[in-house]
Design an enzyme around this catalytic site. Sequence first.
Site, PDB file in Angstrom:
ATOM      1  N   HIS A  91      18.058   2.906  19.615  1.00 48.65           N
ATOM      2  CA  HIS A  91      17.951   1.284  19.367  1.00 48.65           C
ATOM      3  C   HIS A  91      17.952   0.597  20.992  1.00 48.65           C
ATOM      4  O   HIS A  91      18.091   1.371  21.787  1.00 48.65           O
ATOM      5  CB  HIS A  91      19.141   1.016  18.577  1.00 48.65           C
ATOM      6  CG  HIS A  91      19.117   1.277  17.074  1.00 48.65           C
ATOM      7  ND1 HIS A  91      18.126   0.633  16.415  1.00 48.65           N
ATOM      8  CD2 HIS A  91      19.661   2.259  16.508  1.00 48.65           C
ATOM      9  CE1 HIS A  91      18.393   1.200  14.951  1.00 48.65           C
ATOM     10  NE2 HIS A  91      19.387   2.060  15.221  1.00 48.65           N
TER      11      HIS A  91
ATOM     12  N   ASP B  18      14.282  -4.960  22.877  1.00 48.66           N
ATOM     13  CA  ASP B  18      13.244  -5.132  21.926  1.00 48.66           C
ATOM     14  C   ASP B  18      12.350  -6.331  22.096  1.00 48.66           C
ATOM     15  O   ASP B  18      11.111  -6.264  21.876  1.00 48.66           O
ATOM     16  CB  ASP B  18      14.219  -5.424  20.521  1.00 48.66           C
ATOM     17  CG  ASP B  18      14.846  -4.213  19.895  1.00 48.66           C
ATOM     18  OD1 ASP B  18      14.384  -3.217  20.343  1.00 48.66           O
ATOM     19  OD2 ASP B  18      15.258  -4.260  18.886  1.00 48.66           O
TER      20      ASP B  18
ATOM     21  N   ALA C  45       0.784  -1.067   0.061  1.00 45.45           N
ATOM     22  CA  ALA C  45      -0.107  -0.147  -0.025  1.00 45.45           C
ATOM     23  C   ALA C  45       0.932   1.359   0.015  1.00 45.45           C
ATOM     24  O   ALA C  45       1.832   1.442   0.756  1.00 45.45           O
ATOM     25  CB  ALA C  45      -0.859   0.128   1.178  1.00 45.45           C
ATOM     26  N   ASP C  46       0.631   2.122  -0.897  1.00 40.38           N
ATOM     27  CA  ASP C  46       1.235   3.130  -1.203  1.00 40.38           C
ATOM     28  C   ASP C  46       0.699   4.280  -0.169  1.00 40.38           C
ATOM     29  O   ASP C  46      -0.541   4.678  -0.472  1.00 40.38           O
ATOM     30  CB  ASP C  46       1.463   4.166  -2.474  1.00 40.38           C
ATOM     31  CG  ASP C  46       2.087   5.179  -2.591  1.00 40.38           C
ATOM     32  OD1 ASP C  46       2.518   5.850  -1.389  1.00 40.38           O
ATOM     33  OD2 ASP C  46       2.149   5.779  -3.743  1.00 40.38           O
TER      34      ASP C  46
ATOM     35  N   ARG D 219       7.621   6.203  14.637  1.00 38.45           N
ATOM     36  CA  ARG D 219       7.855   6.998  15.614  1.00 38.45           C
ATOM     37  C   ARG D 219       6.540   7.704  15.620  1.00 38.45           C
ATOM     38  O   ARG D 219       5.523   7.805  14.786  1.00 38.45           O
ATOM     39  CB  ARG D 219       8.902   8.215  15.127  1.00 38.45           C
ATOM     40  CG  ARG D 219      10.429   7.708  14.995  1.00 38.45           C
ATOM     41  CD  ARG D 219      11.105   8.837  14.802  1.00 38.45           C
ATOM     42  NE  ARG D 219      12.461   8.581  14.235  1.00 38.45           N
ATOM     43  CZ  ARG D 219      13.469   9.274  14.105  1.00 38.45           C
ATOM     44  NH1 ARG D 219      13.452  10.637  14.909  1.00 38.45           N
ATOM     45  NH2 ARG D 219      14.593   9.008  13.685  1.00 38.45           N
TER      46      ARG D 219
ATOM     47  N   TYR E  30      17.642   2.117  24.848  1.00 44.65           N
ATOM     48  CA  TYR E  30      16.305   2.175  25.585  1.00 44.65           C
ATOM     49  C   TYR E  30      16.613   1.366  26.988  1.00 44.65           C
ATOM     50  O   TYR E  30      16.104   1.934  27.873  1.00 44.65           O
ATOM     51  CB  TYR E  30      15.321   1.519  24.913  1.00 44.65           C
ATOM     52  CG  TYR E  30      15.142   1.966  23.555  1.00 44.65           C
ATOM     53  CD1 TYR E  30      15.001   3.234  23.044  1.00 44.65           C
ATOM     54  CD2 TYR E  30      14.948   0.825  22.470  1.00 44.65           C
ATOM     55  CE1 TYR E  30      14.572   3.689  21.835  1.00 44.65           C
ATOM     56  CE2 TYR E  30      14.563   1.341  21.056  1.00 44.65           C
ATOM     57  CZ  TYR E  30      14.601   2.841  20.793  1.00 44.65           C
ATOM     58  OH  TYR E  30      14.361   3.298  19.569  1.00 44.65           O
TER      59      TYR E  30
END
Length: 369
Positions: free
Chosen positions: A130, A159, A63-64, A89, A134
Amino acid sequence: MSKPATGPLAGLRIVEFVGLGPAPFAAMQFADMGADVVRIARPDATPKIPDPISGRGRPTVEADLKNPDQVEMVRKLCDGADALIEGFRPGVMERLGLGPDFLLERNPRLVYGRMTGWGQTGPMAACAGHDINYIAITGALAAIGPAGSPMPPLNLVGDFGGGAMFLVSGMLAALLSAQRTGAGQVVDAAICDGTIQLMTMAHDLASAGQWQPRREANLLDGGAPYYCAYECADGMHIAVGPIEPQFFELFRQAVGLDEATHALRADPRNWPTLKDKIAALIIKRPSTEWLALLEHSDACVSPVLDLHQAAQHPHLVARESFVQMDGLTQPAPAPRFSATPTEARPRPHDIMPLADAIRAWAQERPTSS
């Protein structure tokens, strides 16, 4: 849209916006548990089908999101979804016209999962980062590694532990709430928040005066001689973890430590001396001998294996903890369910037209068997 699922989440519909790291891993967890997940990718994404393992079990549509017509088609897909996962973000989805306020107005039951490092608010929210960044501000990185320098724990703590798994648990809680109330909500999963939760035991120990603010000085950070890895004569390492006195006694007798060892064990000031004594014993024999003696006992000793070796360990083979699919050795779904077993489903290799995904979700929902 793909092979019917049989897991506990069969019939659940999730739209995933393709990203990196924790967001696709969370989506994989949902797909493994039977959810019908559709991935939205940019037409110019490289590679076209990313994440050969963490992208398994769900089709990808292109999807654009700069094209208003295609954005509207994505909105229609979200209208039929139970949940959404995005890892951009803060503000990106709003600028695309796919923010939570707009989509929840159209689909009030939608659970909108947001995966970021810093969270949706706070002075760092808009900054790049990254995993190492965090977990650095949470106290976790400072606690991991040898005494001389912090050691990044891969991206497991941030992560995937503090990020993806908290996103999954938070979204499941919100989905239960939506079932009861008919009202969806936003789940703001920040890696820094989740990592702090993972540090709960360290905070417990600190509050009891049992945590030193330096590495290799504590029970579980490699400081204790009975909770660390030792090198063997063949260059392999064994993990030694007999924390409890009765388990340490089995270990002590097996490796040939004298009874006076218990006095050294009890006082952290003696830990370096005891660690040196154990290391001097373990290095004399190959890992095969130590494992034959200790692995299947309560001495709490295991081999330190790499990824390839782990897939061949007899215990993990017996439990079928790895699966072979798409020519790859992959982690099997976890946890396991007795009544609604999970299954790792193949990754579709073709891009699915967005219109087909919308039509499929316009049909009656599948049910678990």
